[in-house]
Design a protein around this motif. Structure first.
Motif, PDB file in Angstrom:
ATOM      1  N   ALA A 164      80.307 -21.087   7.169  1.00 17.84           N
ATOM      2  CA  ALA A 164      81.091 -21.739   8.231  1.00 17.84           C
ATOM      3  C   ALA A 164      80.628 -21.249   9.605  1.00 17.84           C
ATOM      4  O   ALA A 164      80.481 -22.045  10.545  1.00 17.84           O
ATOM      5  N   PHE A 165      80.382 -19.947   9.726  1.00 19.10           N
ATOM      6  CA  PHE A 165      79.864 -19.412  10.992  1.00 19.10           C
ATOM      7  C   PHE A 165      78.475 -19.982  11.287  1.00 19.10           C
ATOM      8  O   PHE A 165      78.157 -20.338  12.431  1.00 19.10           O
ATOM      9  N   THR A 166      77.636 -20.075  10.240  1.00 14.61           N
ATOM     10  CA  THR A 166      76.277 -20.591  10.422  1.00 14.61           C
ATOM     11  C   THR A 166      76.293 -22.058  10.830  1.00 14.61           C
ATOM     12  O   THR A 166      75.533 -22.484  11.709  1.00 14.61           O
ATOM     13  N   ALA A 167      77.167 -22.848  10.189  1.00 11.96           N
ATOM     14  CA  ALA A 167      77.299 -24.262  10.553  1.00 11.96           C
ATOM     15  C   ALA A 167      77.766 -24.401  11.999  1.00 11.96           C
ATOM     16  O   ALA A 167      77.283 -25.277  12.739  1.00 11.96           O
ATOM     17  N   THR A 168      78.686 -23.542  12.421  1.00  7.28           N
ATOM     18  CA  THR A 168      79.158 -23.566  13.811  1.00  7.28           C
ATOM     19  C   THR A 168      78.026 -23.231  14.769  1.00  7.28           C
ATOM     20  O   THR A 168      77.898 -23.845  15.843  1.00  7.28           O
ATOM     21  N   PHE A 169      77.179 -22.276  14.386  1.00  4.58           N
ATOM     22  CA  PHE A 169      76.039 -21.909  15.233  1.00  4.58           C
ATOM     23  C   PHE A 169      75.105 -23.102  15.425  1.00  4.58           C
ATOM     24  O   PHE A 169      74.707 -23.419  16.552  1.00  4.58           O
ATOM     25  N   PHE A 170      74.763 -23.780  14.333  1.00  7.09           N
ATOM     26  CA  PHE A 170      73.843 -24.916  14.447  1.00  7.09           C
ATOM     27  C   PHE A 170      74.495 -26.095  15.168  1.00  7.09           C
ATOM     28  O   PHE A 170      73.810 -26.856  15.863  1.00  7.09           O
ATOM     29  N   ALA A 171      75.800 -26.256  15.016  1.00  5.59           N
ATOM     30  CA  ALA A 171      76.502 -27.292  15.788  1.00  5.59           C
ATOM     31  C   ALA A 171      76.389 -26.993  17.278  1.00  5.59           C
ATOM     32  O   ALA A 171      76.139 -27.895  18.098  1.00  5.59           O
ATOM     33  N   GLY A 172      76.542 -25.722  17.653  1.00  2.00           N
ATOM     34  CA  GLY A 172      76.419 -25.333  19.053  1.00  2.00           C
ATOM     35  C   GLY A 172      75.012 -25.530  19.584  1.00  2.00           C
ATOM     36  O   GLY A 172      74.819 -25.993  20.718  1.00  2.00           O
ATOM     37  N   VAL A 173      74.009 -25.189  18.770  1.00  2.00           N
ATOM     38  CA  VAL A 173      72.606 -25.385  19.184  1.00  2.00           C
ATOM     39  C   VAL A 173      72.333 -26.863  19.423  1.00  2.00           C
ATOM     40  O   VAL A 173      71.696 -27.250  20.415  1.00  2.00           O
ATOM     41  N   LEU A 174      72.818 -27.701  18.507  1.00  2.00           N
ATOM     42  CA  LEU A 174      72.620 -29.151  18.660  1.00  2.00           C
ATOM     43  C   LEU A 174      73.284 -29.654  19.936  1.00  2.00           C
ATOM     44  O   LEU A 174      72.678 -30.403  20.720  1.00  2.00           O
ATOM     45  N   GLN A 175      74.531 -29.257  20.158  1.00  2.00           N
ATOM     46  CA  GLN A 175      75.270 -29.738  21.325  1.00  2.00           C
ATOM     47  C   GLN A 175      74.619 -29.275  22.618  1.00  2.00           C
ATOM     48  O   GLN A 175      74.469 -30.065  23.564  1.00  2.00           O
ATOM     49  N   ALA A 176      74.225 -28.018  22.682  1.00  2.00           N
ATOM     50  CA  ALA A 176      73.583 -27.505  23.896  1.00  2.00           C
ATOM     51  C   ALA A 176      72.234 -28.196  24.125  1.00  2.00           C
ATOM     52  O   ALA A 176      71.870 -28.489  25.271  1.00  2.00           O
ATOM     53  N   SER A 177      71.504 -28.458  23.051  1.00  2.00           N
ATOM     54  CA  SER A 177      70.214 -29.153  23.188  1.00  2.00           C
ATOM     55  C   SER A 177      70.408 -30.548  23.757  1.00  2.00           C
ATOM     56  O   SER A 177      69.642 -30.993  24.619  1.00  2.00           O
ATOM     57  N   PHE A 178      71.432 -31.252  23.273  1.00  2.00           N
ATOM     58  CA  PHE A 178      71.734 -32.572  23.825  1.00  2.00           C
ATOM     59  C   PHE A 178      71.958 -32.479  25.327  1.00  2.00           C
ATOM     60  O   PHE A 178      71.519 -33.339  26.097  1.00  2.00           O
ATOM     61  N   GLY A 179      72.672 -31.444  25.760  1.00  2.00           N
ATOM     62  CA  GLY A 179      72.975 -31.306  27.179  1.00  2.00           C
ATOM     63  C   GLY A 179      71.758 -30.964  28.004  1.00  2.00           C
ATOM     64  O   GLY A 179      71.506 -31.568  29.052  1.00  2.00           O
ATOM     65  N   PHE A 180      70.959 -29.985  27.546  1.00  2.00           N
ATOM     66  CA  PHE A 180      69.773 -29.560  28.306  1.00  2.00           C
ATOM     67  C   PHE A 180      68.728 -30.674  28.378  1.00  2.00           C
ATOM     68  O   PHE A 180      68.046 -30.837  29.394  1.00  2.00           O
ATOM     69  N   LEU A 181      68.590 -31.449  27.306  1.00  2.00           N
ATOM     70  CA  LEU A 181      67.585 -32.512  27.263  1.00  2.00           C
ATOM     71  C   LEU A 181      68.152 -33.865  27.681  1.00  2.00           C
ATOM     72  O   LEU A 181      67.453 -34.875  27.620  1.00  2.00           O
ATOM     73  N   ARG A 182      69.407 -33.900  28.087  1.00  2.00           N
ATOM     74  CA  ARG A 182      70.073 -35.131  28.517  1.00  2.00           C
ATOM     75  C   ARG A 182      69.975 -36.216  27.437  1.00  2.00           C
ATOM     76  O   ARG A 182      69.640 -37.366  27.702  1.00  2.00           O
ATOM     77  N   LEU A 183      70.294 -35.821  26.205  1.00  2.00           N
ATOM     78  CA  LEU A 183      70.235 -36.743  25.070  1.00  2.00           C
ATOM     79  C   LEU A 183      71.625 -37.191  24.641  1.00  2.00           C
ATOM     80  O   LEU A 183      71.830 -37.544  23.481  1.00  2.00           O
ATOM     81  N   GLY A 184      72.552 -37.177  25.558  1.00  2.00           N
ATOM     82  CA  GLY A 184      73.910 -37.558  25.218  1.00  2.00           C
ATOM     83  C   GLY A 184      74.049 -38.987  24.745  1.00  2.00           C
ATOM     84  O   GLY A 184      75.032 -39.334  24.092  1.00  2.00           O
ATOM     85  N   PHE A 185      73.061 -39.826  25.062  1.00  2.00           N
ATOM     86  CA  PHE A 185      73.145 -41.221  24.627  1.00  2.00           C
ATOM     87  C   PHE A 185      73.176 -41.325  23.104  1.00  2.00           C
ATOM     88  O   PHE A 185      73.631 -42.339  22.565  1.00  2.00           O
TER      89      PHE A 185
END
Length: 656
Positions: A164-185
C-alpha cells in the motif's frame, strides 16, 4: 444594390485577395515552439522577462511554493476564519480517516496518519484556497480490491501494508510527473459521463460491502461485485447480529437526518460536519457503558499513540508484487488526481479565482510521495471535506494546517479514546458519505442531453457493480475512446447555403432559409484531416457531389460547375490528408468541374505549398472567404453565360 450583388459580394474582382503562404520555418524552431507550448508554463516565463537574477529566484520559489506568495499578505482575520474551518474539518477528518483506512483493509491508525502529513505538504504547494486534503473512499476501495487479489491483508498484513505504501509512492510519482511535464490533459480522457458512472458504481459497491459491519459478520467475500457480496451476506444469515444491525441503522438514520437538515438550512452546515464525530463519541460511550463488544458488536481496539513512524524502508521495490503495486498506484493515482482537480476547480469557481492544474498535480504528487515515506496511504481532495471547509468560511490553505494540528494532538493524546468505537458506526459513516456520491440527477441529465454519454455512464456503473472496479473503469474508458475515435474518423461535412440579403453562408440543415448558389456546391469540413478520416472524407465529398448533380438533373436546373471547400475549421492536415485532396481534385477535374478552396489556415497552407498542391491547382483558386470564392465563381458563370459546355478555364488573377 440588387440581390445578385448581395449574394455574390465579390462580383467585382478587385474585392478578392490572395491567401498568403506563411514563411517556412526551420524544423528545429517549429519543434522548439511546440515543446515550449506543451511543457513550459507561460506565466513564470512572462514574469521572468527583464528581471534581475535575485528577483527571478524569488519568483521561481513563489511559483513552486505558492505559500511564499500569499503568506506575506496573511492577516489575523484570515486566521480566525481558517481556524474555525480547520477545527470543523478535523471533526470530519478523524472519523472519516479511520473509516476509509478500514475500507482499504489497512490499520485504522493509517487514516489519522494520512490526515497529518499530506495536508501540511499541500498547504505549502497547493494553489487552491478551499481544498481539504484527506483519504477518499473510491481509491481506498480500489487499493483494497487490486492489492487484495495478490496479497491477503489478514494472512500477510505486513506485506499488504508495505505494498500500500509502495502503490502510494508510485501514485505520487505519476501525479508529480504529470504536473512537471504538463501532461494533465491525460486526466481529461476520463470524461464527465465516465466519472459519474464510475463513482456511482464504486459508491454502490462500497455501501454493499458495509453490510459486513452492519450485520456483524467476521468473514466476508473479497470480491467487490454485487453477486459475490450478496451471496456472502445471505449464505451467513445464521451469523447476523441483530445488536449490530440495530445500532448501525440508528446511527445511519442520525447521519442522514443531519445531512438532510444541513441541506435544507445551509447556515447549519456544521451539524452535518459534526455528525460523524458525534456518532463516534456516542457509539464509543454506548459500547463502553453496555459492554456491547461482548455481545457481537465489533470495536476498533487498540490504536498506537504517537506521530507517523517512517516507512521509507518499507517500500517494496524488490518485491515480486512490484508490478501490482505500480499498476495500483497508476490507476488509483489517476482517479485521485481527477477527483482532486475537479473538486478544486469547482470551489474555485464559486470564489472567482483560478487554480493552476499543473501546480495541483505537483502538490498531490509530492504530498503522496512524502506520505508514502511517513506511513500514509493515498490522499487527495475529497468533495465532502472540501465542501465543509468551504462552508466553514476558510480563506487560505492554513485551514489544512489547523486540521493537521488537530489530528496531531489526537495522535499524541487521544487515540486511546477510540478503543471502544464500534465498527458499525464507521460503516454507517461510510454509507452516509457514499449515498451522496451516487449522482442520479447527473445520470438523468445525461439521458436527456446525450444518449451515448448516458450509455458510457451506465456501462461504467454496471461494470463496477457486476464486474469489478477495474472492469467498470476499463469499459467506460474504452467506450469514451471509441466515441472520440468516431469523432475523429467520421467528422461532419456540411453543405452551405447563402442567407438571403447577406454575405453569410451557413449549414442548410440548420438554417432552412439558406439558399443554394446556382452552379456552385459549397462543402465545409468540420475537423482536421488526418490519416484516420482521409478516406472517409474523400468518399463523403464524392457523395455530396453525386447527390448535388442528381438533384440538379431532377430539377432540370443548370449543371454543377464549381465545388468550394470551406477549410476554415481545418486546423491541421497530414500527408494522408494532402493525398486525399489530390485525389478529390483529380476526380473533380475528370468530371469537368473546378475545385476552389476557401480560407485554409496557416498550417494547412504550409503543407499544401510544400506538397506542390497549390502550384498544381493554381493559387488563384484559393480565396480568403467563402463569399469571395462564390463571387469569383459567379463572375465566371456570368461571363460564360449562354455556353452549354462546362467551365474549365483559368480564373482571372485575383492578386490585388
Amino acid at each position: 444594390m440588387g440581390n445578385a450583388d448581395l449574394i455574390y459580394p465579390s462580383t467585382n474582382m478587385e474585392c478578392a485577395h490572395r491567401v498568403a503562404i506563411p514563411p517556412a520555418q526551420p524544423f528545429y524552431k517549429t519543434l522548439k515552439s511546440s515543446l515550449k507550448e506543451t511543457f513550459l508554463p507561460d506565466d513564470p516565463l512572462r514574469q521572468f522577462k527583464n528581471q534581475p537574477p535575485s528577483r527571478k529566484f524569488v519568483l521561481g520559489l513563489q511559483y513552486f511554493l505558492p505559500i511564499l506568495e500569499w503568506a506575506p499578505r496573511y492577516t489575523f482575520q484570515f486566521f480566525k476564519s481558517d481556524f474555525i474551518a480547520g477545527i470543523t474539518i478535523a471533526s470530519l477528518a478523524i472519523p472519516q480517516g479511520i473509516s476509509y483506512a478500514k475500507l482499504a483493509k489497512l490499520p485504522p491508525i493509517l487514516g489519522l496518519y494520512s490526515s497529518f502529513v499530506p495536508p501540511l505538504v499541500y498547504a505549502m504547494l497547493g494553489s487552491s484556497k478551499d481544498l481539504a486534503v484527506g483519504t477518499v473512499a473510491v481509491p481506498s476501495l480500489l487499493m483494497a480490491s487490486m492489492l487484495g487479489k495478490e496479497v491477503d491483508p489478514v494472512q500477510n498484513p505486513h506485506l499488504y501494508l508495505n505494498l500500500a505504501f509502495t502503490a502510494t509512492f508510485f501514485a505520487g510519482v505519476l501525479q508529480a510527473s504529470f504536473g512537471f511535464l504538463r501532461l494533465g490533459f491525460i486526466v481529461d480522457f476520463l470524461s464527465h459521463a465516465t466519472i459519474v458512472g464510475f463513482m456511482g458504481g464504486a459508491a454502490t459497491v462500497v455501501c454493499l460491502q458495509q453490510l459486513k459491519g452492519l450485520l456483524g459478520l467476521k468473514k466476508f467475500s473479497t470480491s467487490t461485485d454485487i453477486v459475490s457480496v450478496m451471496t456472502s451476506v445471505f449464505s451467513q444469515t445464521h451469523k447476523w447480529r441483530w445488536e449490530s444491525a440495530v445500532l448501525g441503522c440508528c446511527f445511519l438514520f442520525f447521519l442522514m437526518v443531519a445531512r438532510f437538515f444541513s441541506k435544507k438550512k445551509p447556515k447549519f452546515f456544521w451539524i452535518s460536519a459534526m455528525a460523524p464525530l458525534t456518532s463516534v463519541i456516542l457509539g464509543s460511550i454506548l459500547v463502553y457503558v453496555t459492554h456491547a463488544e461482548k455481545h457481537g458488536v465489533q470495536v476498533i481496539g487498540h490504536l498506537n499513540k504517537g506521530l507517523n513512524p517512517p516507512s521509507l524502508t518499507d517500500l517494496e521495490f524488490g518485491s515480486p508484487y512490484l508490478h501490482t503495486a505500480i499498476k495500483t498506484g497508476i490507476i488509483t493515482g489517476i482517479i485521485a488526481l481527477a477527483e482532486g482537480i475537479a473538486v478544486g476547480r469547482s470551489f474555485a469557481m464559486f470564489k472567482n479565482y483560478h487554480i493552476d492544474g499543473n501546480k495541483e498535480m505537483i502538490a498531490f504528487g509530492l504530498m503522496n510521495i512524502a506520505g508514502s515515506c511517513t506511513s500514509c496511504y493515498l490522499t487527495t481532495g475529497p468533495f465532502s471535506r472540501t465542501a465543509v471547509n468551504f462552508n466553514a468560511g476558510c480563506k487560505t490553505a492554513v485551514s489544512n494546517i489547523v486540521m493537521s494540528t488537530a489530528v496531531m494532538i489526537t495522535l499524541l493524546f487521544l487515540t486511546p479514546l477510540f478503543h471502544y468505537t464500534p465498527l458499525v458506526v464507521l460503516s454507517a459513516i461510510i454509507i452516509s458519505a457514499m449515498l451522496g456520491v451516487i449522482d442520479t440527477d447527473a445520470a438523468i441529465h445525461l439521458w436527456k442531453l446525450d444518449k451515448f454519454d448516458f450509455a458510457v455512464c451506465m456501462s461504467a456503473y454496471f461494470g463496477v457493480v457486476f464486474g469489478s472496479v477495474e472492469i467498470g473503469l476499463g469499459v467506460a474508458i474504452v467506450l469514451s475512446m471509441v466515441r472520440m475515435m468516431l469523432f475523429i474518423a467520421r467528422p461532419r461535412t456540411l453543405v452551405l447555403g447563402n442567407i438571403p440579403n447577406s454575405m453569410i453562408y451557413r449549414n442548410m440543415d440548420q438554417y432552412p432559409v439558406a439558399t443554394r448558389v446556382p452552379g456552385v456546391l459549397i462543402i465545409r469540413i468540420d475537423a482536421p484531416i488526418y490519416f484516420a478520416n482521409a478516406s472517409y472524407l474523400r468518399e463523403r465529398i464524392t457523395r455530396w457531389i453525386n447527390n448535388e448533380e442528381d438533384k440538379l438533373k431532377e430539377l432540370q436546373e443548370n449543371s454543377l460547375q464549381y465545388v468550394i471547400l470551406d477549410m476554415s475549421a481545418i486546423s491541421s492536415i497530414d500527408t494522408s490528408g494532402i493525398s486525399m485532396l489530390e485525389e478529390v481534385k483529380k476526380n473533380i477535374d475528370r468530371r469537368g468541374l473546378k475545385l476552389v478552396l476557401a480560407n485554409p489556415g496557416s498550417e494547412v497552407m504550409k503543407k499544401l505549398d510544400k506538397s506542390n498542391f497549390i502550384q498544381d491547382m493554381g493559387q488563384e483558386w484559393i480565396y480568403l472567404t467563402v463569399g469571395e470564392a462564390v463571387g469569383a465563381c459567379n463572375f465566371l458563370l456570368h461571363s460564360c453565360k449562354g455556353e452549354n459546355t462546362r467551365i474549365n478555364s483559368t480564373a482571372p488573377d485575383n492578386n490585388v
